[in-house]
Scaffold this motif. Sequence first.
Motif, PDB file in Angstrom:
ATOM      1  N   HIS A  27      -7.850   8.401  -2.353  1.00 24.63           N
ATOM      2  CA  HIS A  27      -7.261   7.398  -1.466  1.00 24.63           C
ATOM      3  C   HIS A  27      -6.482   6.324  -2.215  1.00 24.63           C
ATOM      4  O   HIS A  27      -6.206   5.263  -1.643  1.00 24.63           O
ATOM      5  N   THR A  28      -6.120   6.605  -3.472  1.00 27.07           N
ATOM      6  CA  THR A  28      -5.362   5.609  -4.234  1.00 27.07           C
ATOM      7  C   THR A  28      -3.877   5.719  -3.916  1.00 27.07           C
ATOM      8  O   THR A  28      -3.396   6.747  -3.451  1.00 27.07           O
ATOM      9  N   ASP A  29      -3.168   4.652  -4.212  1.00 26.45           N
ATOM     10  CA  ASP A  29      -1.717   4.693  -4.064  1.00 26.45           C
ATOM     11  C   ASP A  29      -1.119   5.473  -5.236  1.00 26.45           C
ATOM     12  O   ASP A  29      -1.807   5.806  -6.198  1.00 26.45           O
ATOM     13  N   SER A  30       0.155   5.778  -5.158  1.00 28.23           N
ATOM     14  CA  SER A  30       0.778   6.636  -6.167  1.00 28.23           C
ATOM     15  C   SER A  30       0.775   5.999  -7.557  1.00 28.23           C
ATOM     16  O   SER A  30       0.606   6.693  -8.562  1.00 28.23           O
ATOM     17  N   ARG A  31       0.911   4.690  -7.639  1.00 28.69           N
ATOM     18  CA  ARG A  31       0.915   4.020  -8.950  1.00 28.69           C
ATOM     19  C   ARG A  31      -0.464   4.123  -9.601  1.00 28.69           C
ATOM     20  O   ARG A  31      -0.588   4.444 -10.777  1.00 28.69           O
ATOM     21  N   THR A  32      -1.511   3.842  -8.826  1.00 29.13           N
ATOM     22  CA  THR A  32      -2.874   3.943  -9.363  1.00 29.13           C
ATOM     23  C   THR A  32      -3.187   5.382  -9.749  1.00 29.13           C
ATOM     24  O   THR A  32      -3.759   5.634 -10.804  1.00 29.13           O
ATOM     25  N   ASN A  33      -2.786   6.327  -8.915  1.00 26.66           N
ATOM     26  CA  ASN A  33      -3.005   7.742  -9.200  1.00 26.66           C
ATOM     27  C   ASN A  33      -2.340   8.114 -10.515  1.00 26.66           C
ATOM     28  O   ASN A  33      -2.932   8.793 -11.357  1.00 26.66           O
ATOM     29  N   SER A  34      -1.125   7.662 -10.707  1.00 22.82           N
ATOM     30  CA  SER A  34      -0.398   7.942 -11.948  1.00 22.82           C
ATOM     31  C   SER A  34      -1.117   7.325 -13.145  1.00 22.82           C
ATOM     32  O   SER A  34      -1.254   7.960 -14.197  1.00 22.82           O
ATOM     33  N   ASN A  35      -1.587   6.096 -12.990  1.00 24.81           N
ATOM     34  CA  ASN A  35      -2.302   5.430 -14.082  1.00 24.81           C
ATOM     35  C   ASN A  35      -3.594   6.162 -14.434  1.00 24.81           C
ATOM     36  O   ASN A  35      -3.960   6.256 -15.608  1.00 24.81           O
ATOM     37  N   LEU A  36      -4.282   6.679 -13.419  1.00 25.17           N
ATOM     38  CA  LEU A  36      -5.526   7.403 -13.674  1.00 25.17           C
ATOM     39  C   LEU A  36      -5.274   8.699 -14.439  1.00 25.17           C
ATOM     40  O   LEU A  36      -6.162   9.204 -15.125  1.00 25.17           O
ATOM     41  N   CYS A  37      -4.077   9.224 -14.334  1.00 26.92           N
ATOM     42  CA  CYS A  37      -3.740  10.468 -15.032  1.00 26.92           C
ATOM     43  C   CYS A  37      -3.404  10.237 -16.504  1.00 26.92           C
ATOM     44  O   CYS A  37      -3.452  11.173 -17.301  1.00 26.92           O
ATOM     45  N   ASP A  38      -3.061   8.997 -16.872  1.00 28.88           N
ATOM     46  CA  ASP A  38      -2.771   8.699 -18.277  1.00 28.88           C
ATOM     47  C   ASP A  38      -4.019   8.936 -19.123  1.00 28.88           C
ATOM     48  O   ASP A  38      -5.104   8.431 -18.803  1.00 28.88           O
ATOM     49  N   ASP A  39      -3.884   9.731 -20.174  1.00 29.92           N
ATOM     50  CA  ASP A  39      -4.978  10.085 -21.086  1.00 29.92           C
ATOM     51  C   ASP A  39      -6.141  10.774 -20.379  1.00 29.92           C
ATOM     52  O   ASP A  39      -7.295  10.670 -20.805  1.00 29.92           O
ATOM     53  N   TYR A  40      -5.864  11.477 -19.287  1.00 32.77           N
ATOM     54  CA  TYR A  40      -6.897  12.216 -18.560  1.00 32.77           C
ATOM     55  C   TYR A  40      -7.605  13.158 -19.529  1.00 32.77           C
ATOM     56  O   TYR A  40      -6.968  13.987 -20.184  1.00 32.77           O
ATOM     57  N   PRO A  41      -8.942  13.062 -19.674  1.00 29.42           N
ATOM     58  CA  PRO A  41      -9.639  13.770 -20.752  1.00 29.42           C
ATOM     59  C   PRO A  41     -10.118  15.193 -20.442  1.00 29.42           C
ATOM     60  O   PRO A  41     -10.756  15.808 -21.287  1.00 29.42           O
ATOM     61  N   PHE A  42      -9.825  15.725 -19.263  1.00 28.72           N
ATOM     62  CA  PHE A  42     -10.363  17.030 -18.887  1.00 28.72           C
ATOM     63  C   PHE A  42      -9.245  18.058 -18.745  1.00 28.72           C
ATOM     64  O   PHE A  42      -8.125  17.721 -18.376  1.00 28.72           O
ATOM     65  N   ASP A  43      -9.572  19.321 -18.998  1.00 22.73           N
ATOM     66  CA  ASP A  43      -8.608  20.403 -18.838  1.00 22.73           C
ATOM     67  C   ASP A  43      -8.428  20.797 -17.374  1.00 22.73           C
ATOM     68  O   ASP A  43      -7.389  21.322 -17.006  1.00 22.73           O
ATOM     69  N   ASN A  44      -9.427  20.554 -16.555  1.00 21.81           N
ATOM     70  CA  ASN A  44      -9.398  20.950 -15.147  1.00 21.81           C
ATOM     71  C   ASN A  44      -9.061  19.753 -14.262  1.00 21.81           C
ATOM     72  O   ASN A  44      -9.238  18.597 -14.649  1.00 21.81           O
TER      73      ASN A  44
END
Length: 70
Positions: A27-44
Amino acid sequence: MTHNEKLLNALMQFKNSAYEIRELWEHTDSRTNSNLCDDYPFDNDFCEVVEKIGDWVMTQNSLLNQNKTN
């Protein structure tokens, strides 16, 4: 409370937190979603990670409870 009970409690909290994060992330906005993807530590995908966490915790729950009865 035994060490195994404490461990199981922590694992259950971990599982519950993972499910809560997944729900909130959806339920995050697109900016927050994008920020959460930065340095995402999982392959899945995170949804897959959460399901794997849930399965793993339930397996540990069964195993630790088996050890209690043995």
